[in-house]
Design a protein around this motif. Structure first.
Motif, PDB file in Angstrom:
ATOM      1  N   VAL A 102      48.248  39.831  37.251  1.00 48.23           N
ATOM      2  CA  VAL A 102      48.134  39.087  38.745  1.00 48.23           C
ATOM      3  C   VAL A 102      46.816  38.483  38.890  1.00 48.23           C
ATOM      4  CG1 VAL A 102      47.856  39.853  41.170  1.00 48.23           C
ATOM      5  CG2 VAL A 102      49.713  41.077  39.671  1.00 48.23           C
ATOM      6  N   ALA A 103      45.681  39.223  38.369  1.00 51.41           N
ATOM      7  CA  ALA A 103      44.349  38.318  38.604  1.00 51.41           C
ATOM      8  C   ALA A 103      44.238  36.981  37.844  1.00 51.41           C
ATOM      9  CB  ALA A 103      43.221  39.236  38.247  1.00 51.41           C
ATOM     10  N   GLY A 104      44.763  37.207  36.488  1.00 53.70           N
ATOM     11  CA  GLY A 104      44.704  36.025  35.610  1.00 53.70           C
ATOM     12  C   GLY A 104      45.558  34.885  36.153  1.00 53.70           C
ATOM     13  N   THR A 105      46.962  35.287  36.611  1.00 52.52           N
ATOM     14  CA  THR A 105      47.635  34.193  37.020  1.00 52.52           C
ATOM     15  C   THR A 105      47.138  33.755  38.402  1.00 52.52           C
ATOM     16  OG1 THR A 105      49.640  35.220  36.224  1.00 52.52           O
ATOM     17  CG2 THR A 105      49.967  33.584  37.675  1.00 52.52           C
ATOM     18  N   ALA A 106      46.738  34.469  39.287  1.00 52.32           N
ATOM     19  CA  ALA A 106      45.917  34.112  40.457  1.00 52.32           C
ATOM     20  C   ALA A 106      44.800  32.896  40.218  1.00 52.32           C
ATOM     21  CB  ALA A 106      45.511  35.058  41.276  1.00 52.32           C
ATOM     22  N   LEU A 107      44.011  33.147  39.322  1.00 50.16           N
ATOM     23  CA  LEU A 107      43.041  32.417  38.825  1.00 50.16           C
ATOM     24  C   LEU A 107      43.435  31.030  38.232  1.00 50.16           C
ATOM     25  CD1 LEU A 107      40.200  34.899  37.267  1.00 50.16           C
ATOM     26  CD2 LEU A 107      40.440  33.496  39.395  1.00 50.16           C
ATOM     27  N   ALA A 108      44.675  31.187  37.485  1.00 49.65           N
ATOM     28  CA  ALA A 108      45.057  29.991  36.770  1.00 49.65           C
ATOM     29  C   ALA A 108      45.873  29.066  37.940  1.00 49.65           C
ATOM     30  CB  ALA A 108      46.506  30.298  36.032  1.00 49.65           C
ATOM     31  N   VAL A 109      46.336  29.456  39.071  1.00 54.48           N
ATOM     32  CA  VAL A 109      46.925  28.484  40.172  1.00 54.48           C
ATOM     33  C   VAL A 109      45.666  28.170  40.847  1.00 54.48           C
ATOM     34  CG1 VAL A 109      47.888  28.903  42.129  1.00 54.48           C
ATOM     35  CG2 VAL A 109      49.084  30.094  40.380  1.00 54.48           C
ATOM     36  N   LEU A 110      44.640  29.054  41.158  1.00 55.43           N
ATOM     37  CA  LEU A 110      43.383  28.283  41.657  1.00 55.43           C
ATOM     38  C   LEU A 110      42.960  27.272  40.935  1.00 55.43           C
ATOM     39  CD1 LEU A 110      41.200  28.843  44.003  1.00 55.43           C
ATOM     40  CD2 LEU A 110      39.953  30.137  42.482  1.00 55.43           C
ATOM     41  N   ALA A 193      43.979  33.855  32.194  1.00 56.26           N
ATOM     42  CA  ALA A 193      43.946  32.838  33.061  1.00 56.26           C
ATOM     43  C   ALA A 193      43.966  31.513  32.424  1.00 56.26           C
ATOM     44  CB  ALA A 193      42.570  32.966  33.986  1.00 56.26           C
ATOM     45  N   PHE A 194      43.281  31.338  31.281  1.00 55.37           N
ATOM     46  CA  PHE A 194      43.415  30.143  30.432  1.00 55.37           C
ATOM     47  C   PHE A 194      44.863  29.773  29.945  1.00 55.37           C
ATOM     48  CE2 PHE A 194      38.643  30.824  29.558  1.00 55.37           C
ATOM     49  CZ  PHE A 194      38.291  29.817  30.112  1.00 55.37           C
ATOM     50  N   ILE A 234      53.642  32.480  30.238  1.00 55.07           N
ATOM     51  CA  ILE A 234      53.123  33.824  30.917  1.00 55.07           C
ATOM     52  C   ILE A 234      53.852  34.978  30.192  1.00 55.07           C
ATOM     53  CG2 ILE A 234      53.317  35.167  33.355  1.00 55.07           C
ATOM     54  CD1 ILE A 234      53.166  32.389  34.652  1.00 55.07           C
ATOM     55  N   MET A 235      55.069  34.939  29.783  1.00 54.68           N
ATOM     56  CA  MET A 235      55.659  36.081  29.150  1.00 54.68           C
ATOM     57  C   MET A 235      55.125  36.550  27.706  1.00 54.68           C
ATOM     58  SD  MET A 235      59.716  35.556  29.991  1.00 54.68           S
ATOM     59  CE  MET A 235      60.046  37.386  29.022  1.00 54.68           C
ATOM     60  N   ILE A 236      54.550  35.629  26.928  1.00 56.28           N
ATOM     61  CA  ILE A 236      53.946  35.579  25.773  1.00 56.28           C
ATOM     62  C   ILE A 236      52.507  36.373  26.147  1.00 56.28           C
ATOM     63  CG2 ILE A 236      52.738  34.671  23.857  1.00 56.28           C
ATOM     64  CD1 ILE A 236      54.975  32.557  23.827  1.00 56.28           C
ATOM     65  N   VAL A 237      51.737  35.842  27.071  1.00 58.77           N
ATOM     66  CA  VAL A 237      50.461  36.759  27.510  1.00 58.77           C
ATOM     67  C   VAL A 237      50.699  38.041  27.946  1.00 58.77           C
ATOM     68  CG1 VAL A 237      48.594  36.579  28.965  1.00 58.77           C
ATOM     69  CG2 VAL A 237      49.541  34.367  28.155  1.00 58.77           C
ATOM     70  N   GLY A 238      51.994  38.192  28.755  1.00 62.93           N
ATOM     71  CA  GLY A 238      52.257  39.652  29.122  1.00 62.93           C
ATOM     72  C   GLY A 238      52.689  40.483  27.726  1.00 62.93           C
ATOM     73  N   LEU A 239      53.169  40.011  26.647  1.00 65.73           N
ATOM     74  CA  LEU A 239      53.556  40.844  25.652  1.00 65.73           C
ATOM     75  C   LEU A 239      52.089  41.172  25.027  1.00 65.73           C
ATOM     76  CD1 LEU A 239      55.363  41.698  23.516  1.00 65.73           C
ATOM     77  CD2 LEU A 239      55.334  39.464  22.610  1.00 65.73           C
ATOM     78  N   LEU A 240      51.409  40.246  24.830  1.00 71.71           N
ATOM     79  CA  LEU A 240      50.048  40.653  24.066  1.00 71.71           C
ATOM     80  C   LEU A 240      49.189  41.597  24.856  1.00 71.71           C
ATOM     81  CD1 LEU A 240      49.036  36.895  23.050  1.00 71.71           C
ATOM     82  CD2 LEU A 240      50.039  38.491  21.561  1.00 71.71           C
ATOM     83  N   GLN A 241      49.293  41.491  26.250  1.00 72.04           N
ATOM     84  CA  GLN A 241      48.515  42.560  26.891  1.00 72.04           C
ATOM     85  C   GLN A 241      49.006  43.795  26.763  1.00 72.04           C
ATOM     86  OE1 GLN A 241      45.473  40.200  27.841  1.00 72.04           O
ATOM     87  NE2 GLN A 241      45.784  42.414  28.849  1.00 72.04           N
ATOM     88  N   ILE A 242      50.264  43.886  26.502  1.00 76.44           N
ATOM     89  CA  ILE A 242      50.937  45.230  26.456  1.00 76.44           C
ATOM     90  C   ILE A 242      50.491  45.691  25.246  1.00 76.44           C
ATOM     91  CG2 ILE A 242      53.080  46.620  26.185  1.00 76.44           C
ATOM     92  CD1 ILE A 242      54.308  44.792  28.297  1.00 76.44           C
ATOM     93  N   VAL A 243      50.438  44.981  24.237  1.00 74.52           N
ATOM     94  CA  VAL A 243      50.092  45.605  22.904  1.00 74.52           C
ATOM     95  C   VAL A 243      48.661  45.866  22.832  1.00 74.52           C
ATOM     96  CG1 VAL A 243      49.764  44.716  20.512  1.00 74.52           C
ATOM     97  CG2 VAL A 243      51.791  44.253  21.731  1.00 74.52           C
ATOM     98  N   TRP A 244      47.618  45.238  23.420  1.00 75.90           N
ATOM     99  CA  TRP A 244      46.277  45.267  23.249  1.00 75.90           C
ATOM    100  C   TRP A 244      45.882  46.710  24.302  1.00 75.90           C
ATOM    101  CZ3 TRP A 244      45.525  39.260  24.520  1.00 75.90           C
ATOM    102  CH2 TRP A 244      45.633  38.784  23.217  1.00 75.90           C
ATOM    103  N   ASP A 245      46.482  46.510  25.423  1.00 70.65           N
ATOM    104  CA  ASP A 245      45.975  47.717  26.284  1.00 70.65           C
ATOM    105  C   ASP A 245      46.685  49.076  25.914  1.00 70.65           C
ATOM    106  OD1 ASP A 245      44.887  45.808  27.844  1.00 70.65           O
ATOM    107  OD2 ASP A 245      46.297  45.453  29.369  1.00 70.65           O
TER     108      ASP A 245
END
Length: 317
Positions: A102-110, A193-194, A234-245
């Motif tokens: 949520v925070a990363g996508t919001a910054l990307a939109v910004l 965000a990037f 965004i889905m690829i980023v979410g997939l990586l975040q699940i693995v990392w977190d």
């Protein structure tokens, strides 16, 4: 009908060139594929084999490991403490992933709507956050939440929150997980965000202009136009975040050194470490690590299947 004999040798030569062209991508990928198999395949196979063995300190000094079958898995999955660690890790992972996305996508939109110089300043700030070493980041956040000199306690007490002066955040599990989640999200948001900005910036300006002319609001344009087009990234980023977190370790381990019960604050990463390095039970640690691998596949299966379907649809066009 006769064939010009001068053209005959050109046909096999063209076929050979065509075969070489077809094989070139596979030859280029082959070294990377072999390196991945060697670097990741062997440790994974070794971990799985060890999870079926009794492998402790005696085996470290040359004693042959004893094959125990599924006993390590039964012990891990029937231990109430391990089940609590498993549930705790899933909840922590999902909370961090949601907040980060949520925070990363919001910054990307910004970054898509601000001026060029504001976007550049924001990107530089995010780059500094992302490049900061983990231990430095954890140390800074420990200072912020320090019970005696921390800025957070001072600010909360001056805002009227009674009892926050001298509050030890890492002394109780909820406080420790709050600080750990903030650290994990803080370190993960820049990459999200990037990458999300890279996906959003690929949305054609003509499509956004057409939606605006049709009377769509800014929120409607984002939800119905930008987000669907950038969803694969965004889905690829979410997939990586699940693995990392799901396998977070350093943040929890360092915060545990400041007090509190490790049994109540262990996640899967620290539990595997304490079983293997702390107690010398590498068989049990390998079994728990394999359970984490299976859990990661289960949590990311929906993402993976969706990405595969999107690739098939793109290839069919």
């Amino acid at each position: 009908m006769t064939t010009d004999p001068g053209l005959t040798p050109a046909v096999p030569a063209a076929r050979r060139r065509h075969r070489r062209t077809q094989l070139t991508p596979y030859l280029l990928v082959a070294p990377v594929f072999v390196a991945v198999i060697v670097a990741l395949g062997y440790p994974l196979v070794r971990q799985i084999v060890m999870s079926f063995q009794e492998f402790g300190l005696r085996q470290q000094f040359g004693q042959a490991p004893e094959w125990v079958g599924l006993d390590n898995y039964r012990t891990v999955l029937s231990d109430p403490a391990m089940l609590r660690v498993l549930l705790r890790s899933i909840v922590f992972c999902l909370v961090c992933v949601v907040l980060t996305m949520v925070a990363g996508t919001a910054l990307a939109v910004l970054m898509t709507v601000v001026s060029r110089w504001a976007r550049l300043a924001l990107q530089v700030a995010l780059l500094f956050v992302w490049a900061m070493p983990v231990m430095v980041t954890v140390t800074v956040w420990q200072w912020l939440f320090d019970s005696r000199y921390g800025v957070v306690n001072w600010l909360l007490s001056h805002l009227g929150f009674t009892g926050m002066e001298g509050h030890a955040w890492t002394a109780d599990p909820m406080g420790l997980f709050t600080v750990a989640a903030l650290i994990v999200v803080w370190m993960s948001v820049p990459l999200v965000a990037f990458m999300s900005y890279a996906g959003l910036s690929q949305v054609p300006a003509e499509v956004m202009e057409a939606a605006s002319l049709d009377g769509a609001s800014a929120w409607r344009r984002f939800r119905s136009v930008m987000l669907p087009l950038a969803l694969p990234v965004i889905m690829i980023v979410g997939l990586l975040q699940i693995v990392w977190d799901l396998r977070v370790f350093t943040q929890i381990y360092v915060l545990q050194q400041n007090g509190g019960s490790t049994d109540d604050t262990n996640l899967l990463g620290t539990a595997i470490y304490r079983l293997g390095i702390g107690q010398g039970d590498y068989g049990m640690a390998s079994a728990l690590a394999t359970v984490v691998l299976i859990l990661t596949l289960l949590l990311t299966w929906k993402y993976i299947s969706t990405l595969v379907n999107q690739q098939k649809e793109a290839a069919a066009r």
